[in-house]
Design a protein around this motif. Structure first.
Motif, PDB file in Angstrom:
ATOM      1  N   LEU A 184      -7.006 -20.607  -0.274  1.00  0.00           N
ATOM      2  CA  LEU A 184      -5.693 -20.037   0.061  1.00  0.00           C
ATOM      3  C   LEU A 184      -4.711 -20.370  -1.060  1.00  0.00           C
ATOM      4  N   LEU A 185      -3.738 -19.482  -1.267  1.00  0.00           N
ATOM      5  CA  LEU A 185      -2.692 -19.726  -2.253  1.00  0.00           C
ATOM      6  C   LEU A 185      -1.697 -20.705  -1.648  1.00  0.00           C
ATOM      7  N   ALA A 186      -1.533 -21.881  -2.290  1.00  0.00           N
ATOM      8  CA  ALA A 186      -0.789 -22.986  -1.677  1.00  0.00           C
ATOM      9  C   ALA A 186       0.702 -22.678  -1.541  1.00  0.00           C
ATOM     10  N   HIS A 187       1.238 -21.866  -2.444  1.00  0.00           N
ATOM     11  CA  HIS A 187       2.690 -21.650  -2.444  1.00  0.00           C
ATOM     12  C   HIS A 187       3.095 -20.341  -1.775  1.00  0.00           C
ATOM     13  N   ARG A 188       2.169 -19.729  -1.050  1.00  0.00           N
ATOM     14  CA  ARG A 188       2.462 -18.511  -0.305  1.00  0.00           C
ATOM     15  C   ARG A 188       2.293 -18.793   1.177  1.00  0.00           C
ATOM     16  N   SER A 189       3.090 -18.136   1.969  1.00  0.00           N
ATOM     17  CA  SER A 189       2.980 -18.347   3.420  1.00  0.00           C
ATOM     18  C   SER A 189       1.637 -17.809   3.913  1.00  0.00           C
ATOM     19  N   VAL A 190       1.318 -18.216   5.123  1.00  0.00           N
ATOM     20  CA  VAL A 190       0.105 -17.736   5.786  1.00  0.00           C
ATOM     21  C   VAL A 190       0.081 -16.200   5.798  1.00  0.00           C
ATOM     22  N   ALA A 191       1.197 -15.584   6.219  1.00  0.00           N
ATOM     23  CA  ALA A 191       1.242 -14.112   6.293  1.00  0.00           C
ATOM     24  C   ALA A 191       1.041 -13.504   4.906  1.00  0.00           C
ATOM     25  N   GLU A 192       1.680 -14.102   3.890  1.00  0.00           N
ATOM     26  CA  GLU A 192       1.536 -13.557   2.530  1.00  0.00           C
ATOM     27  C   GLU A 192       0.108 -13.690   2.022  1.00  0.00           C
ATOM     28  N   ASN A 193      -0.548 -14.805   2.354  1.00  0.00           N
ATOM     29  CA  ASN A 193      -1.949 -14.957   1.949  1.00  0.00           C
ATOM     30  C   ASN A 193      -2.794 -13.808   2.489  1.00  0.00           C
ATOM     31  N   VAL A 194      -2.551 -13.441   3.728  1.00  0.00           N
ATOM     32  CA  VAL A 194      -3.333 -12.363   4.339  1.00  0.00           C
ATOM     33  C   VAL A 194      -2.926 -11.007   3.743  1.00  0.00           C
ATOM     34  N   MET A 195      -1.617 -10.823   3.526  1.00  0.00           N
ATOM     35  CA  MET A 195      -1.145  -9.556   2.959  1.00  0.00           C
ATOM     36  C   MET A 195      -1.692  -9.346   1.547  1.00  0.00           C
ATOM     37  N   LEU A 196      -1.732 -10.417   0.751  1.00  0.00           N
ATOM     38  CA  LEU A 196      -2.165 -10.277  -0.643  1.00  0.00           C
ATOM     39  C   LEU A 196      -3.635  -9.884  -0.732  1.00  0.00           C
ATOM     40  N   ALA A 197      -4.430 -10.306   0.257  1.00  0.00           N
ATOM     41  CA  ALA A 197      -5.851  -9.950   0.243  1.00  0.00           C
ATOM     42  C   ALA A 197      -6.023  -8.441   0.250  1.00  0.00           C
ATOM     43  N   GLU A 198      -5.138  -7.777   0.976  1.00  0.00           N
ATOM     44  CA  GLU A 198      -5.265  -6.335   1.122  1.00  0.00           C
ATOM     45  C   GLU A 198      -5.054  -5.617  -0.207  1.00  0.00           C
ATOM     46  N   ILE A 199      -4.252  -6.208  -1.079  1.00  0.00           N
ATOM     47  CA  ILE A 199      -4.012  -5.578  -2.383  1.00  0.00           C
ATOM     48  C   ILE A 199      -5.329  -5.461  -3.150  1.00  0.00           C
ATOM     49  N   TYR A 200      -6.226  -6.439  -2.934  1.00  0.00           N
ATOM     50  CA  TYR A 200      -7.520  -6.381  -3.620  1.00  0.00           C
ATOM     51  C   TYR A 200      -8.530  -5.509  -2.877  1.00  0.00           C
ATOM     52  N   THR A 201      -8.541  -5.632  -1.553  1.00  0.00           N
ATOM     53  CA  THR A 201      -9.573  -4.889  -0.824  1.00  0.00           C
ATOM     54  C   THR A 201      -9.192  -3.433  -0.649  1.00  0.00           C
ATOM     55  N   HIS A 202      -7.881  -3.147  -0.519  1.00  0.00           N
ATOM     56  CA  HIS A 202      -7.424  -1.766  -0.279  1.00  0.00           C
ATOM     57  C   HIS A 202      -6.258  -1.453  -1.192  1.00  0.00           C
ATOM     58  N   PRO A 203      -6.513  -1.370  -2.517  1.00  0.00           N
ATOM     59  CA  PRO A 203      -5.407  -1.197  -3.455  1.00  0.00           C
ATOM     60  C   PRO A 203      -4.580   0.057  -3.167  1.00  0.00           C
ATOM     61  N   GLY A 204      -5.168   1.063  -2.541  1.00  0.00           N
ATOM     62  CA  GLY A 204      -4.433   2.308  -2.295  1.00  0.00           C
ATOM     63  C   GLY A 204      -3.587   2.301  -1.029  1.00  0.00           C
ATOM     64  N   GLN A 205      -3.706   1.238  -0.214  1.00  0.00           N
ATOM     65  CA  GLN A 205      -2.980   1.213   1.069  1.00  0.00           C
ATOM     66  C   GLN A 205      -1.474   1.239   0.829  1.00  0.00           C
ATOM     67  N   PRO A 206      -0.737   1.984   1.632  1.00  0.00           N
ATOM     68  CA  PRO A 206       0.723   1.955   1.500  1.00  0.00           C
ATOM     69  C   PRO A 206       1.255   0.557   1.791  1.00  0.00           C
ATOM     70  N   ARG A 207       2.358   0.218   1.092  1.00  0.00           N
ATOM     71  CA  ARG A 207       2.947  -1.114   1.274  1.00  0.00           C
ATOM     72  C   ARG A 207       3.469  -1.302   2.693  1.00  0.00           C
ATOM     73  N   ASP A 208       4.153  -0.261   3.206  1.00  0.00           N
ATOM     74  CA  ASP A 208       4.664  -0.455   4.566  1.00  0.00           C
ATOM     75  C   ASP A 208       3.478  -0.482   5.506  1.00  0.00           C
ATOM     76  N   GLY A 209       3.611  -1.338   6.448  1.00  0.00           N
ATOM     77  CA  GLY A 209       2.484  -1.550   7.337  1.00  0.00           C
ATOM     78  C   GLY A 209       1.655  -2.752   6.920  1.00  0.00           C
ATOM     79  N   ARG A 210       1.829  -3.187   5.659  1.00  0.00           N
ATOM     80  CA  ARG A 210       1.018  -4.320   5.203  1.00  0.00           C
ATOM     81  C   ARG A 210       1.305  -5.564   6.039  1.00  0.00           C
ATOM     82  N   ARG A 211       2.581  -5.824   6.289  1.00  0.00           N
ATOM     83  CA  ARG A 211       2.912  -7.015   7.080  1.00  0.00           C
ATOM     84  C   ARG A 211       2.383  -6.872   8.511  1.00  0.00           C
ATOM     85  N   ALA A 212       2.520  -5.671   9.063  1.00  0.00           N
ATOM     86  CA  ALA A 212       2.044  -5.464  10.439  1.00  0.00           C
ATOM     87  C   ALA A 212       0.526  -5.654  10.506  1.00  0.00           C
ATOM     88  N   ARG A 213      -0.182  -5.170   9.481  1.00  0.00           N
ATOM     89  CA  ARG A 213      -1.647  -5.342   9.485  1.00  0.00           C
ATOM     90  C   ARG A 213      -2.017  -6.814   9.344  1.00  0.00           C
TER      91      ARG A 213
END
Ligand code: ADP
Ligand code: MG
Length: 250
Positions: free
Chosen positions: A122-151
């Motif tokens: 886990l990234l130590a200086h990012r919140s739990v939610a941000e750690n999960v959100m950032l994963a999506e940038i790698y697995t689903h680079p095309g996903q729209p930004r909005d909705g990322r936090r909800a997912r």
């Protein structure tokens, strides 16, 4: 033979997916390895996997056991399309994934596969939610930004950690950190979760709660492959693959 009654479904065409008519034997496997070898170049060469045959079906819960150096992680890397076999066939949903380009393999990985490791990464200086959100940038680079936090929040809810979304990982217990790592693996909605010693850093009570989470995920239809040294983990799985010296021995 006893017919299972299925009220409200009588208007389906005959034979359409009735549970009693489908047996695991006729269902095509999600994963099939045939005569698979992985040899690392060295002098002498290291045969990390030798002539492995394996089938994993949708919804299976498979544990992989064997001594250190027996090829468990090599097998998981191949199942996760992080590595390619030296010889033999690796089919994922019937597709010969070893022959795909790196980009195509990354796309397959992003859509179908989630990874969980012993050390949570886990990234130590990012919140739990941000750690999960950032994963999506790698697995689903095309996903729209909005909705990322909800997912991300939905994935955290699934692992029972909604109340820790704003925390830094350093403030969490080991079991909670592993739950964040599992949420991160789930955010891309994979169909298969590959876990390398997921409870290796956890005490027995925390291990129990992670195993309960795996049971829930499996009940949701996820396919699980879990490498483990721990008998408590392997007995929960429906089947066990035992490796010795790169070979499946049972
Ligand atoms: P396990 O996870 O069961 O401990 P591994 O799959 O990590 O085993 O390793 C199986 C064998 O392959 C070991 O002998 C290991 O040293 C060797 N091996 C793994 N990765 C490499 C590599 N990149 N280069 C050379 N040898 C490797
Ligand atoms: Mg290993």
């Amino acid at each position: 033979m006893i017919a299972v009654s299925d009220p409200g479904q009588d208007d389906r065409p005959a034979g359409a997916g009735t549970a009693g008519l489908e047996t695991p034997a006729v269902r095509p496997p999600v994963v099939e390895l045939r005569d698979l070898w992985r040899t690392f170049p060295a002098d002498p060469p290291v045969h990390a996997l030798r002539d492995v045959d394996l089938r994993i079906h949708e919804g299976d819960y498979v544990s992989v056991v064997g001594p250190s150096g027996s090829g468990k992680s090599t097998l998981l890397n191949i199942l996760g399309c992080l590595d390619r076999p030296t010889a033999g066939l690796h089919l994922l949903d019937g597709m010969d994934v070893a022959s795909l380009s790196e980009d195509q393999r990354a796309a397959v990985r992003g859509r179908r596969i989630g990874f969980v490791f012993q050390s949570f990464h886990l990234l130590a200086h990012r919140s739990v939610a941000e750690n999960v959100m950032l994963a999506e940038i790698y697995t689903h680079p095309g996903q729209p930004r909005d909705g990322r936090r909800a997912r991300a929040e939905a994935a955290l809810a699934r692992v029972g950690l909604s109340h820790r979304a704003g925390f830094l990982p350093t403030r969490l217990s080991g079991g909670e950190r592993q739950r964040v790592a599992i949420a991160r693996a789930l955010v891309g909605e994979p169909r298969m979760l590959l876990c390398d010693e997921p409870t290796g850093n956890l005490d027995s009570r925390t291990t129990g709660s992670i195993l309960e989470l795996f049971d829930e995920l499996r009940a949701d239809g996820l396919t699980l492959v879990v490498i483990t040294h721990d008998d408590h983990v392997s007995v929960r799985a429906a089947s066990t693959v035992r490796l010795a010296d790169g070979m499946v021995v049972s």
